[in-house]
Scaffold this motif. Structure first.
Motif, PDB file in Angstrom:
ATOM      1  N   GLN A  87       3.895  -8.005  -2.172  1.00  0.00           N
ATOM      2  CA  GLN A  87       5.155  -7.728  -2.684  1.00  0.00           C
ATOM      3  C   GLN A  87       5.420  -8.453  -4.356  1.00  0.00           C
ATOM      4  OE1 GLN A  87       8.385  -8.254  -0.197  1.00  0.00           O
ATOM      5  NE2 GLN A  87       9.949  -7.533  -1.563  1.00  0.00           N
ATOM      6  N   GLU A  88       4.771  -9.657  -4.348  1.00  0.00           N
ATOM      7  CA  GLU A  88       5.067 -10.158  -5.653  1.00  0.00           C
ATOM      8  C   GLU A  88       4.212  -9.440  -6.657  1.00  0.00           C
ATOM      9  OE1 GLU A  88       3.722 -14.292  -5.069  1.00  0.00           O
ATOM     10  OE2 GLU A  88       5.135 -14.686  -3.971  1.00  0.00           O
ATOM     11  N   ALA A  89       3.164  -8.906  -6.313  1.00  0.00           N
ATOM     12  CA  ALA A  89       2.220  -8.086  -7.176  1.00  0.00           C
ATOM     13  C   ALA A  89       2.720  -6.874  -7.813  1.00  0.00           C
ATOM     14  CB  ALA A  89       0.716  -7.694  -6.522  1.00  0.00           C
ATOM     15  N   GLU A  90       3.612  -6.329  -6.667  1.00  0.00           N
ATOM     16  CA  GLU A  90       4.291  -4.934  -7.154  1.00  0.00           C
ATOM     17  C   GLU A  90       5.337  -5.225  -7.937  1.00  0.00           C
ATOM     18  OE1 GLU A  90       4.165  -0.710  -5.193  1.00  0.00           O
ATOM     19  OE2 GLU A  90       4.779  -2.236  -3.701  1.00  0.00           O
ATOM     20  N   GLU A  91       6.225  -6.289  -7.647  1.00  0.00           N
ATOM     21  CA  GLU A  91       7.075  -6.734  -8.474  1.00  0.00           C
ATOM     22  C   GLU A  91       6.684  -7.008  -9.935  1.00  0.00           C
ATOM     23  OE1 GLU A  91       9.508 -10.106  -6.984  1.00  0.00           O
ATOM     24  OE2 GLU A  91       9.903  -9.052  -5.171  1.00  0.00           O
ATOM     25  N   ALA A  92       5.577  -7.532 -10.253  1.00  0.00           N
ATOM     26  CA  ALA A  92       5.002  -7.950 -11.295  1.00  0.00           C
ATOM     27  C   ALA A  92       4.459  -6.402 -12.015  1.00  0.00           C
ATOM     28  CB  ALA A  92       4.112  -8.897 -11.403  1.00  0.00           C
ATOM     29  N   THR A  93       3.954  -5.610 -11.058  1.00  0.00           N
ATOM     30  CA  THR A  93       3.561  -4.145 -11.761  1.00  0.00           C
ATOM     31  C   THR A  93       4.739  -3.729 -12.285  1.00  0.00           C
ATOM     32  OG1 THR A  93       1.760  -4.034 -10.265  1.00  0.00           O
ATOM     33  CG2 THR A  93       2.456  -2.270 -11.001  1.00  0.00           C
TER      34      THR A  93
ATOM     35  N   VAL B 262      13.208   4.581  -1.791  1.00  0.00           N
ATOM     36  CA  VAL B 262      13.195   3.333  -2.359  1.00  0.00           C
ATOM     37  C   VAL B 262      13.041   2.115  -1.399  1.00  0.00           C
ATOM     38  CG1 VAL B 262      13.847   1.867  -4.171  1.00  0.00           C
ATOM     39  CG2 VAL B 262      14.293   4.456  -4.423  1.00  0.00           C
ATOM     40  N   TYR B 263      12.127   1.444  -1.577  1.00  0.00           N
ATOM     41  CA  TYR B 263      11.712  -0.043  -0.426  1.00  0.00           C
ATOM     42  C   TYR B 263      12.098  -1.469  -1.266  1.00  0.00           C
ATOM     43  CZ  TYR B 263       9.544   3.944   1.759  1.00  0.00           C
ATOM     44  OH  TYR B 263       9.260   5.155   2.534  1.00  0.00           O
ATOM     45  N   PHE B 264      12.188  -2.318  -0.488  1.00  0.00           N
ATOM     46  CA  PHE B 264      12.337  -3.438  -0.791  1.00  0.00           C
ATOM     47  C   PHE B 264      13.519  -3.974  -1.480  1.00  0.00           C
ATOM     48  CE2 PHE B 264       7.757  -2.772  -0.673  1.00  0.00           C
ATOM     49  CZ  PHE B 264       7.469  -3.759   0.706  1.00  0.00           C
ATOM     50  N   PRO B 265      14.315  -5.068  -1.294  1.00  0.00           N
ATOM     51  CA  PRO B 265      15.549  -5.477  -1.732  1.00  0.00           C
ATOM     52  C   PRO B 265      15.556  -5.264  -3.368  1.00  0.00           C
ATOM     53  CG  PRO B 265      14.817  -7.005  -0.161  1.00  0.00           C
ATOM     54  CD  PRO B 265      13.799  -6.255  -0.359  1.00  0.00           C
ATOM     55  N   LYS B 266      14.592  -5.553  -4.018  1.00  0.00           N
ATOM     56  CA  LYS B 266      14.488  -5.256  -5.507  1.00  0.00           C
ATOM     57  C   LYS B 266      13.954  -4.193  -5.961  1.00  0.00           C
ATOM     58  CE  LYS B 266      13.622 -10.292  -6.322  1.00  0.00           C
ATOM     59  NZ  LYS B 266      12.999 -11.297  -7.017  1.00  0.00           N
ATOM     60  N   ALA B 267      13.930  -3.061  -5.109  1.00  0.00           N
ATOM     61  CA  ALA B 267      13.533  -1.562  -5.697  1.00  0.00           C
ATOM     62  C   ALA B 267      12.197  -1.644  -6.486  1.00  0.00           C
ATOM     63  CB  ALA B 267      14.722  -1.210  -6.380  1.00  0.00           C
ATOM     64  N   THR B 268      11.129  -2.415  -5.619  1.00  0.00           N
ATOM     65  CA  THR B 268      10.092  -2.463  -6.277  1.00  0.00           C
ATOM     66  C   THR B 268       9.004  -1.602  -5.658  1.00  0.00           C
ATOM     67  OG1 THR B 268       9.575  -4.351  -4.740  1.00  0.00           O
ATOM     68  CG2 THR B 268      10.212  -4.941  -6.897  1.00  0.00           C
ATOM     69  N   HIS B 269       9.283  -0.472  -4.873  1.00  0.00           N
ATOM     70  CA  HIS B 269       8.505   0.411  -4.371  1.00  0.00           C
ATOM     71  C   HIS B 269       9.108   1.612  -4.171  1.00  0.00           C
ATOM     72  CE1 HIS B 269       4.515   1.975  -2.523  1.00  0.00           C
ATOM     73  NE2 HIS B 269       5.147   2.351  -1.686  1.00  0.00           N
ATOM     74  N   VAL B 270       8.481   2.747  -4.243  1.00  0.00           N
ATOM     75  CA  VAL B 270       8.978   4.219  -4.128  1.00  0.00           C
ATOM     76  C   VAL B 270       8.010   5.176  -3.806  1.00  0.00           C
ATOM     77  CG1 VAL B 270       8.420   4.910  -6.597  1.00  0.00           C
ATOM     78  CG2 VAL B 270      10.689   5.788  -5.268  1.00  0.00           C
TER      79      VAL B 270
END
Length: 378
Positions: free
Chosen positions: A48-54, A299-307
């Protein structure tokens, strides 16, 4: 033995139940430091950290593209302004030489005032007045062109500074992604065959349970909906990408990340939407899950970091994670945040037929990481 890639547990509630350490699920590391359930939690956090960074990297990349366009536009305006300034300086120089040589219309004006023929003097005076105004306009144009060129030069320097700052930030964002993915690689490489098998069992169980719970909750309507014509075109494009690898920062045509797939699908259908999942969530109209139709974005995760893109019948098309490929997945493959619709004003099409899925569309892990190492710049 090849590393079997890790998949995310689907919802936070389910993850909390499935990943709680216990005698049946715990296969401790050598030394008893962490259970496999705890290792899976660590891997999920790293992914999840990697996807947020992406997504941060993608946002910076989009902003950098805009600043490059701004800098290029200012450079063109500055070149035009400098050309105009050069012409004004040439005209002003010509005017100065004429006045110095006594060939301007200003000196004869005094003589005409003393002429014996007042009517002739008046006619000539009008001509001289026009000439004087022309000279004044030449000077004014020179002054204006100088100010404009100076202002544009200042703007161009500021735009270049902003561009350089963004380029530096982009490098930091890229390094952050690579660091997170390197951490995932190292953690996977440290696991034994038994631990990997247990991880796979936990994630399979977690995903299946989360999907069953979600579908039984009634959150999705049992009535199938048809997409708009544009939504159908976007979905068809996404389906055609099945099997292509996930690469962070990629938006086709050979590889995609999650928001690269969704943004390009809608762009190819003729409708431009934001590049990143966070901007898609922030700017596109929300739609209740009970009203989902094919082509909508989930859209997924609290920070909307995946779709992902909704396919229908509780399934989505998505580019899951590094190491995986574009595929069809259960809608509950990740913790749901909500859904958005890029074309809320478009009505459903008639005669809709779901796109035919290629063989193996559901095969492969929903998340994972290639054992070969961190990806390079994309």
């Amino acid at each position: 033995m090849s590393v079997r890639l890790v998949r995310w547990v689907c919802t936070a509630a389910v993850a909390g139940v499935l990943l709680a350490p216990g005698p049946a699920d715990a296969v401790p590391e050598p030394g008893g430091e962490k259970s496999v359930a705890e290792l899976l939690t660590d891997l999920q956090a790293l992914y999840q950290e990697a996807e947020e960074a992406t997504e941060t990297y993608n946002a910076t990349e989009e902003e950098l593209k805009e600043r490059r366009k701004e800098a290029e536009a200012l450079a063109k305006k500055l070149a035009t302004a400098r050309g105009s300034l050069h012409s004004s300086r040439v005209a002003a120089g010509r005017l100065a030489r004429e006045q110095y040589q006594g060939r301007s219309e200003i000196s004869p004006y005094v003589r005409l005032l003393l002429a014996r023929d007042p009517e002739h003097a008046l006619d000539q005076g009008r001509v001289i007045l026009r000439a004087a105004k022309k000279q004044e306009a030449t000077v004014d144009r020179l002054v204006g062109d100088e100010k404009k060129a100076d202002g544009l030069a200042t703007e161009a320097r500021a735009a270049l500074d902003r561009q350089m700052g963004l380029a530096e930030r982009q490098k930091k964002d890229r390094d952050a992604v690579q660091k997170r993915l390197k951490d995932v690689e190292e953690l996977l490489a440290s696991l034994t065959a038994d631990q990997l098998a247990e991880l796979a069992r936990l994630e399979d169980a977690g995903m299946a349970k989360a999907q069953r719970s979600f579908m039984a909750s009634g959150a999705l309507s049992s009535v199938g909906r048809s997409p708009s014509r544009v939504g159908d075109a976007a979905l068809s494009y996404a389906v055609r990408q099945i099997g292509k690898p996930y690469v962070w920062g990629a938006e086709g045509p050979k590889a995609f990340d999650c928001s690269g797939l969704t943004s390009q699908a809608w762009a190819h259908a003729g409708q431009v939407i934001p590049r990143t999942s966070q901007e898609q969530w922030a700017t596109l109209p929300r739609v209740p899950l009970s009203e989902l139709r094919p082509g909508d974005l989930v859209v997924y995760f609290p920070k909307a970091t995946h779709v992902a893109m909704y396919l229908g019948d509780g399934m989505v098309v998505q580019a899951p994670r590094p190491g995986a490929r574009v595929k069809v997945s259960p809608i509950a493959a990740n913790p749901l945040l909500g859904a958005v619709r890029p074309d809320p004003g478009a009505g459903p099409m008639t005669g809709y037929r779901a796109p035919e899925l290629p063989a193996g569309a559901l095969d492969g892990g929903d998340t994972g990481y290639a054992a070969a190492g961190a990806p390079g710049d994309e």
